[in-house]
Design a protein around this motif. Structure first.
Motif, short mmCIF file in Angstrom:
data_model
loop_
_atom_site.label_atom_id
_atom_site.label_comp_id
_atom_site.label_asym_id
_atom_site.label_seq_id
_atom_site.Cartn_x
_atom_site.Cartn_y
_atom_site.Cartn_z
N ARG A 1 33.85 -63.12 132.63
CA ARG A 1 32.76 -63.94 133.17
C ARG A 1 33.20 -65.39 133.05
O ARG A 1 34.37 -65.66 132.72
CB ARG A 1 31.46 -63.69 132.39
N TYR A 2 32.29 -66.33 133.28
CA TYR A 2 32.60 -67.76 133.18
C TYR A 2 33.78 -68.09 134.11
O TYR A 2 33.80 -67.67 135.26
CB TYR A 2 32.91 -68.12 131.71
N GLU A 3 34.83 -68.76 133.60
CA GLU A 3 36.00 -69.08 134.42
C GLU A 3 37.13 -68.07 134.19
O GLU A 3 38.26 -68.29 134.59
CB GLU A 3 36.50 -70.49 134.09
N GLY A 4 36.79 -66.98 133.49
CA GLY A 4 37.81 -65.97 133.24
C GLY A 4 38.15 -65.83 131.76
O GLY A 4 37.55 -66.46 130.90
N ALA B 1 33.36 -56.13 140.88
CA ALA B 1 34.71 -55.69 141.29
C ALA B 1 35.04 -54.34 140.66
O ALA B 1 35.64 -53.47 141.30
CB ALA B 1 35.75 -56.73 140.86
N PRO C 1 40.01 -57.67 136.63
CA PRO C 1 39.61 -58.27 137.90
C PRO C 1 39.64 -59.80 137.78
O PRO C 1 39.22 -60.33 136.75
CB PRO C 1 38.17 -57.79 138.11
N LEU D 1 33.37 -64.25 143.07
CA LEU D 1 32.19 -63.66 142.46
C LEU D 1 31.88 -64.39 141.15
O LEU D 1 32.61 -65.30 140.76
CB LEU D 1 32.47 -62.17 142.18
N VAL E 1 43.93 -57.94 139.32
CA VAL E 1 43.68 -57.65 140.73
C VAL E 1 42.42 -58.32 141.25
O VAL E 1 41.50 -58.63 140.49
CB VAL E 1 43.55 -56.12 140.96
N ILE F 1 39.49 -58.08 144.52
CA ILE F 1 38.96 -57.18 145.57
C ILE F 1 38.77 -57.91 146.89
O ILE F 1 38.40 -57.29 147.88
CB ILE F 1 37.64 -56.48 145.16
N GLY F 2 39.03 -59.23 146.92
CA GLY F 2 38.88 -59.92 148.21
C GLY F 2 38.90 -61.42 148.06
O GLY F 2 38.76 -61.95 146.95
N1 LIG Z 1 38.22 -59.08 141.38
C1 LIG Z 1 37.69 -60.07 141.63
C2 LIG Z 1 37.05 -61.27 142.06
C3 LIG Z 1 36.34 -62.25 141.35
C4 LIG Z 1 36.11 -62.41 139.90
C5 LIG Z 1 36.56 -61.42 139.00
C6 LIG Z 1 36.41 -61.62 137.64
C7 LIG Z 1 35.81 -62.79 137.17
C8 LIG Z 1 35.55 -63.32 135.88
C9 LIG Z 1 34.94 -64.56 136.04
N2 LIG Z 1 34.82 -64.80 137.37
C10 LIG Z 1 34.24 -66.00 137.94
C11 LIG Z 1 35.31 -67.00 138.29
C12 LIG Z 1 35.00 -67.99 139.15
C13 LIG Z 1 35.96 -68.92 139.47
C14 LIG Z 1 37.21 -68.83 138.94
C15 LIG Z 1 37.48 -67.79 138.11
N3 LIG Z 1 36.52 -66.86 137.77
C16 LIG Z 1 35.34 -63.76 138.09
C17 LIG Z 1 35.49 -63.57 139.45
N4 LIG Z 1 35.90 -63.17 142.24
N5 LIG Z 1 36.30 -62.79 143.47
C18 LIG Z 1 37.01 -61.65 143.41
N6 LIG Z 1 37.59 -61.02 144.49
#
Ligand SMILES: N#Cc1c(-c2ccc3ccn(Cc4ccccn4)c3c2)n[nH]c1N
Length: 243
Positions: A113-116, A148, A86, A142, A135, A137-138
């Protein structure tokens, strides 16, 4: 289907063992295993993240830990697995995605988590010819992948044979025919002065089917014109077009 989830917050996935999904697990339709990513750390602090190359805010999840975790989890079962990551930068997860994944013997979800997660984790899996889907989810951000995964696992598992009491429910889902579902009603016949549409009490199944289709077309046109525009040419019949 076997489902593995790797995360630093195993407790976040507890809802997967409740209600419908819990019953699917109990019935042996789904095997679920949740793994704590920190099990594959080697330092006293159990570090899973580090500063981003090139600078910028936040932290990135370390490839070493993720590489060892994925290798170990994949080795737990000989069934071929699709790895799902995700990410807000992912391809859209849709009903069609959920339907396609019902054909998989195994799904392994990597919750960042964090920035990925360091991109090389995905690159390494792909160069080893492992199927990997990144993938989303929108179109909102998050804090991590766990929520997700809850969404995607529920969307997939409910489509598996034997999970839903009435399989017709899945056939009549919103999106399953490209349209949003129309309004639904139950007893009482009048509630706070609001009556159930008469056609639904008529017993005329042809008229009821037409009325439901018209309400679905109307709602889709109002709320998701993009779905209407994406319908294949032959999806609408003359009666639909007359609507
Ligand atoms: N599916 C989905 C997601 C997520 C998502 C999924 C995995 C992670 C792992 C970390 N972050 C925070 C983050 C914030 C900023 C930039 C990168 N990452 C996630 C956010 N956000 N919105 C969706 N539709």
């Amino acid at each position: 289907m076997r489902i593995d989830v790797i995360t630093i917050f195993p407790g976040y996935l507890a809802p997967l063992r409740e209600a419908l999904l819990g019953r699917a697990i109990g019935a042996g339709l789904v095997d679920l295993a949740v793994h704590d990513l920190r099990s594959w750390t080697r330092d006293v602090h159990q570090a899973v993240d580090d500063s981003p190359y090139g600078g910028g805010p936040g932290m990135v999840m370390r490839p070493q830990v993720w590489g060892e975790a994925l290798d170990a989890v994949l080795a737990l079962d000989e069934r071929p697995a699709r790895i799902v990551v995700p990410t807000p930068a992912g391809r859209p997860f849709t009903q069609a995605t959920a339907q396609a994944w019902t054909g998989e013997e195994r799904l392994v979800f990597a919750c960042g988590r964090y920035e990925g997660i360091d991109q090389r984790v995905v690159d390494d899996a792909r160069r080893r010819d492992l199927p990997v889907d990144e993938v989303s989810i929108g179109d909102y951000v998050l804090v991590g992948g766990e929520v997700a995964v809850l969404v995607m696992v529920e969307a997939v598992v409910r489509l598996l044979p034997g999970v839903l009491g009435n399989p017709a429910s899945a056939q009549q889902d919103s999106f399953s025919d490209g349209l949003l579902e129309g309004p639904a009603y139950t007893r009482p016949e009048v509630w706070r002065g609001l009556a159930v549409p008469e056609v639904l009490r008529s017993g005329n199944h042809a008229k009821i089917a037409r009325w439901r289709r018209d309400r679905a077309l109307e709602r889709t046109a109002q709320r998701r014109p993009d779905l209407l525009a994406a319908l294949p040419e032959d999806a609408l019949d003359d009666a639909d077009r007359a609507f």
